[in-house]
Design an enzyme around this catalytic site. Structure first.
Site, short mmCIF file in Angstrom:
data_model
loop_
_atom_site.label_atom_id
_atom_site.label_comp_id
_atom_site.label_asym_id
_atom_site.label_seq_id
_atom_site.Cartn_x
_atom_site.Cartn_y
_atom_site.Cartn_z
N HIS A 191 2.28 0.50 -13.40
CA HIS A 191 3.06 -0.71 -13.67
C HIS A 191 4.55 -0.37 -13.57
O HIS A 191 5.00 0.63 -14.14
CB HIS A 191 2.72 -1.26 -15.07
CG HIS A 191 3.47 -2.52 -15.35
ND1 HIS A 191 3.07 -3.74 -14.85
CD2 HIS A 191 4.64 -2.73 -16.00
CE1 HIS A 191 3.95 -4.66 -15.20
NE2 HIS A 191 4.90 -4.07 -15.90
N MET A 198 -3.37 -7.43 -7.59
CA MET A 198 -2.76 -8.58 -8.25
C MET A 198 -3.75 -9.49 -8.99
O MET A 198 -3.42 -10.62 -9.29
CB MET A 198 -1.96 -9.40 -7.22
CG MET A 198 -0.91 -8.60 -6.48
SD MET A 198 0.24 -7.76 -7.60
CE MET A 198 1.29 -9.13 -8.01
N ARG A 199 -4.93 -8.99 -9.24
CA ARG A 199 -5.92 -9.80 -9.97
C ARG A 199 -6.16 -9.22 -11.36
O ARG A 199 -6.06 -8.01 -11.55
CB ARG A 199 -7.27 -9.77 -9.25
CG ARG A 199 -7.21 -10.24 -7.85
CD ARG A 199 -7.89 -11.56 -7.75
NE ARG A 199 -7.45 -12.21 -6.52
CZ ARG A 199 -7.83 -13.40 -6.14
NH1 ARG A 199 -8.64 -14.10 -6.90
NH2 ARG A 199 -7.38 -13.92 -5.03
N GLY A 211 0.77 -1.24 0.00
CA GLY A 211 0.00 0.00 0.00
C GLY A 211 0.80 1.28 0.00
O GLY A 211 0.29 2.33 0.41
N SER A 212 2.06 1.25 -0.49
CA SER A 212 2.81 2.51 -0.50
C SER A 212 2.25 3.48 -1.55
O SER A 212 2.24 4.70 -1.32
CB SER A 212 4.30 2.27 -0.71
OG SER A 212 4.56 1.81 -2.01
N ASN A 213 1.75 2.97 -2.66
CA ASN A 213 1.13 3.88 -3.64
C ASN A 213 -0.19 4.43 -3.11
O ASN A 213 -0.50 5.60 -3.32
CB ASN A 213 0.91 3.16 -4.97
CG ASN A 213 2.17 3.16 -5.81
OD1 ASN A 213 2.56 4.18 -6.36
ND2 ASN A 213 2.84 2.01 -5.88
N ASN A 221 -4.00 2.10 -13.83
CA ASN A 221 -3.05 1.21 -13.17
C ASN A 221 -1.65 1.81 -13.21
O ASN A 221 -1.34 2.59 -14.11
CB ASN A 221 -3.03 -0.15 -13.90
CG ASN A 221 -2.14 -1.16 -13.21
OD1 ASN A 221 -2.11 -1.23 -11.97
ND2 ASN A 221 -1.41 -1.96 -13.98
C1 GRF Z 1 4.20 -1.32 -7.20
O1 GRF Z 1 5.52 -1.57 -7.62
C2 GRF Z 1 3.28 -1.15 -8.38
O2 GRF Z 1 3.89 -0.54 -9.48
C3 GRF Z 1 2.95 -2.59 -8.72
O3 GRF Z 1 2.82 -3.22 -7.46
C4 GRF Z 1 3.60 -2.53 -6.49
C5 GRF Z 1 2.68 -2.14 -5.38
O4 GRF Z 1 3.36 -1.55 -4.30
N1 GRF Z 1 1.79 -2.66 -9.56
P1 GRF Z 1 2.55 -0.85 -3.12
O5 GRF Z 1 1.57 -1.90 -2.58
O6 GRF Z 1 1.82 0.33 -3.69
O7 GRF Z 1 3.57 -0.47 -2.10
#
Ligand code: GRF
Length: 205
Positions: free
Chosen positions: A110, A86-87, A17-19, A108
């Site tokens: 990536h 992840m789905r 969940g860092s994003n 999304n």
């Molecule tokens: C990130 O590297 C994002 O680009 C990828 O999954 C990772 C998720 O990281 N799709 P976080 O859960 O947001 O820390």
């Protein structure tokens, strides 16, 4: 599309969940014109759900996509934001967010410069392939795997990285800034779409 001062967004995430945290900070500071109406995960134990709860946000653990879609519809979500989800989304789910301009209102992030290294473990693939430049892509989601219209990309040097962890740390720092910045012009509807080379080309104003 009519310009909305505040868009309702739902964030879907499966892990750390860092994003999510970067997006939530941008919303709280007023930099992103959005209301986060839901954080949903396919995994009950995903750390992102605890992080969201601690910010007082509504959370949901739901594996079933049609049930999830029902909740998103009832919340009148404008954009779905995937942040480490992840789905693979079903065709029905994607068409529920179809924008008349020809893309889905599902975004999304990536961890590669698409179309290079789609799928899983993209930082590892970049690190192990010997490329000197890695990067991050923000794109609209279509029915393929990481194939939707590209909104933004940013590259970063990795030739001096000695470990995969260094690549990941550098990449995540880029992700956190790029996602909030790109969502900002998407949610403000400050972009145009045209066709280029047989594909939709998304261009911020
Ligand atoms: C990130 O590297 C994002 O680009 C990828 O999954 C990772 C998720 O990281 N799709 P976080 O859960 O947001 O820390």
């Amino acid at each position: 599309m009519e310009l909305k001062p505040i868009s309702k967004i739902a964030i879907l995430a499966s892990g750390r969940g860092s994003n999510f945290e970067a997006i939530a900070s941008a919303v709280i500071s007023g930099d992103l014109p959005a209301e986060i109406v839901l954080i949903a995960s396919d995994k009950q134990e995903a750390p992102v759900l605890e992080k969201a709860k601690s910010k007082g946000l509504r959370v949901l653990a739901e594996k079933d996509q049609s049930a999830l879609l029902g909740v998103l519809k009832s919340l009148q979500v404008d954009y779905v934001v995937l942040a480490g989800y992840m789905r693979i989304l079903s065709k029905d789910f994607i068409s529920a967010f179809a924008d008349p301009r020809g893309f889905s209102r599902i975004v999304n992030i990536h961890p590669s410069l698409l179309p290079a290294f789609p799928g899983l473990e993209s930082y590892r693939k970049a690190f192990e392939s010997g490329v000197k430049v890695a990067g991050v892509t923000v794109h609209f989601v279509d029915a393929g795997i990481d194939t939707g219209p590209i909104c933004a990309q940013e590259s970063f040097e990795i030739s001096d990285c000695k470990t995969l962890e260094e690549v990941e740390a550098r990449g995540l720092a880029v992700e956190h800034k790029l996602y909030a910045k790109t969502l900002n012009w998407i949610l403000r509807n400050e972009f145009k779409i045209n066709e280029r080379g047989g594909r939709l080309h998304v261009q911020p104003y």
